[in-house]
Design an enzyme around this catalytic site. Structure first.
Site, PDB file in Angstrom:
ATOM      1  N   CYS A 162      56.583  42.855  64.506  1.00  6.36           N
ATOM      2  CA  CYS A 162      56.943  43.010  63.093  1.00  6.36           C
ATOM      3  C   CYS A 162      55.865  42.438  62.184  1.00  6.36           C
ATOM      4  CB  CYS A 162      58.255  42.276  62.785  1.00  6.36           C
ATOM      5  SG  CYS A 162      59.656  42.745  63.802  1.00  6.36           S
ATOM      6  N   ASP A 198      22.956  39.795  35.575  1.00 10.73           N
ATOM      7  CA  ASP A 198      23.815  40.371  34.543  1.00 10.73           C
ATOM      8  C   ASP A 198      23.936  39.421  33.357  1.00 10.73           C
ATOM      9  OD1 ASP A 198      26.053  42.645  34.205  1.00 10.73           O
ATOM     10  OD2 ASP A 198      26.840  40.757  33.430  1.00 10.73           O
TER      11      ASP A 198
END
Length: 526
Positions: free
Chosen positions: A71, A476
């Protein structure tokens, strides 16, 4: 990296009746510093299982000795006793031990483990290729050769860290995808076999029955037919997930004719002029931790590749808990992470398209770059018939179209035209590529050798195409401003030094700093 029963002593497993028995398979090893590379401790797994913590979904799987079922940590079924539980690092590891997937929590819906899907470990690089379908057409020896490692060593590493050899991981991936298609769509069993990579219906039936202890027809459902005949799939993720922010990022960059983005969904046309396909991604109705993918005109044999690409583009396998744990240690990043939990790293659909748009975006605004890219699409894009009046009637031109195309008279500088066409030629010659398994350093090294491609552009492409979590365009200007909001922008070198502690999630720090910049700009306008 295999797990052991939470109630057993190392070297033994506890059976349902409480009797200890010796482990019979080397895969079931206690965790050690060597094989716990990306896995929470057994105690953490136990807490996550009992609390059904969705943040650990896909990070590990729980196998129950009494039922022979495995599971997800979020399974809604009643939690079994600790002494009946064994934890595994992958679905393939559980399946290799004879456990079958749970019908309630459906392991096929679990997100992938980001550590392995985005890292640079040999297992990570191999797993990226497996997810791209490499083993569907190549042997294990071919996979190992591509990674410059012996096949036996590669198999040993997979067993050590994922609990199953590469071919078992590949097979489990295909069978879980087949299970999802059988459950959620009305595709025929033959089409499901093709979509999951099986060339033989007989082999598919046999493999599926062995893994699930039932024939494929036992999983058939009858989904309500849709008027538009779209195939609908559920794509799970780990929360938190800021879907609205990701859509916002894509919306400001959407190319008319190719993409449509609003506050609820992303739509796109893709494929070839002879056989275009359409997709739409939106939030799954009534489901907290899944997106809805709608596909039209996608041949079964291409479905798994399309789903894999969408998962990467929307960063559905990210581990926000791990990312936030590292980045929140920064006094600069902690406030924005607190305000916007679950920011993701938006990917791009096509590598060449992203590269062209990155070049057009050098030293100009996002809006200006979008305008220039839209002009290229309108003049050189491949025209197709729009799907049901959607307006999606263009395909982005490929390298072969733009290598010699006339890109003048569109406002694009000659230097950038030369760079775009240089990229197209370099891709055709194999000097650069978008191979998912390549290390970041190697990718940057090759791309910056192209005229007009600097560190910023190369790292930006790595962020959007490779989805490399540590790509960092340090030059940047916005990043350098946000890194020192009360003073002059940091130098590129200073920002790189500051960001060392943000590894291996520097690409996510970019998204948070860009978001902080947007907040600042909005506040100034207000």
């Amino acid at each position: 990296m295999a797990f052991f029963g939470s109630g057993a002593a190392p070297g033994t497993l506890t059976s349902e009746n409480g009797e200890n028995r010796q482990k019979r398979d080397a895969i079931l090893l206690p965790m050690t510093p060597d094989n716990s590379l990306s896995t929470p401790s057994t105690a953490a797994c136990e807490i996550a299982r009992l609390s059904r913590d969705a943040r650990f979904d896909g990070v590990f799987f729980t196998a129950v000795l009494s039922t022979r079922i495995y599971c997800r940590p979020v399974c809604p079924a009643r939690a079994p006793k600790a002494e009946n539980v064994v934890y595994y690092p992958s679905a393939a590891a559980a399946q290799a031990q004879g456990f079958r997937p749970c019908l309630r929590c459906r392991p096929e819906l679990a997100p992938g483990n980001q550590f392995w899907l985005q890292g640079e470990h040999l297992v990570s690089r191999a797993l990226k290729l497996i997810n791209e379908g490499y083993l569907a057409e190549h042997s294990l020896e071919g996979l190992a050769e591509r990674l410059n490692i012996g096949a036996r060593q590669l198999r040993r590493l997979f067993v050590q860290y994922l609990g199953a050899p590469p071919m078992a991981v590949h097979s489990t991936q295909r069978l879980l995808f087949a299970k999802q298609l059988l459950t959620e769509t009305d595709l025929s069993i033959t089409e499901v076999a093709m979509a999951s990579g099986f060339g033989s219906l007989r082999r598919f039936n046999a493999a599926f029955a062995e893994a699930n202890h039932a024939e494929p027809r036992a999983f058939r459902r009858s989904p309500k037919a849709r008027a538009d005949k779209a195939l609908v799939l559920r794509l799970g993720y780990r929360p938190p997930y800021d879907f609205a922010a990701l859509l916002g990022f894509l919306q400001t960059r959407a190319l008319p004719g190719i993409e449509q983005v609003d506050e609820h969904s992303y739509q796109r046309v893709f494929g070839s002029a002879d056989a275009p396909g359409w997709l739409r991604v939106s939030a799954w109705p009534g489901e907290q931790h899944a997106l809805q993918l709608e596909l039209r005109n996608v041949p079964p044999g291409q479905m798994l590749a399309v789903v894999t690409r969408i998962r990467r583009m929307f960063d559905l396998d990210a581990d926000p808990l791990a990312i936030a744990r590292t980045l929140s240690a920064s006094s600069l990043l902690a406030p924005v992470i607190g305000r916007y939990p679950g920011l993701r790293l938006p990917g791009g659909w096509d590598g060449f398209e992203v590269a062209v748009r990155a070049v057009l975006g050098q030293q100009v605004s996002v809006a200006a770059a979008r305008t220039l890219a839209s002009r290229i699409v309108q003049r050189h894009g491949i025209a197709i018939e729009a799907d049901k009046g959607s307006g999606l009637d263009r395909l982005f031109p490929g390298p072969e179209q733009l290598a010699q195309a006339d890109l003048g008279q569109m406002g694009i500088t000659q230097a950038r035209i030369n760079t775009i066409q240089g990229i197209a030629r370099a891709l055709a010659q194999g000097r650069v590529d978008f191979a998912v398994e390549q290390p970041l350093e190697r990718f940057i090294e090759r791309w910056v050798q192209l005229p007009g491609i600097g560190e910023w552009t190369a790292h930006y492409i790595a962020m959007r195409v490779l989805k490399h979590p540590d790509a960092f365009p340090a030059a940047d200007l916005i990043l350098r401003r946000e890194a020192n909001p009360q003073g002059e922008p940091l130098s590129t070198k200073a920002l790189q030094a500051l960001a060392e502690s943000w590894r291996p999630w520097r690409a996510y720090s970019v998204m948070y700093l860009w978001r902080a910049a947007t907040d600042s700009a909005t506040a100034r306008k207000g």
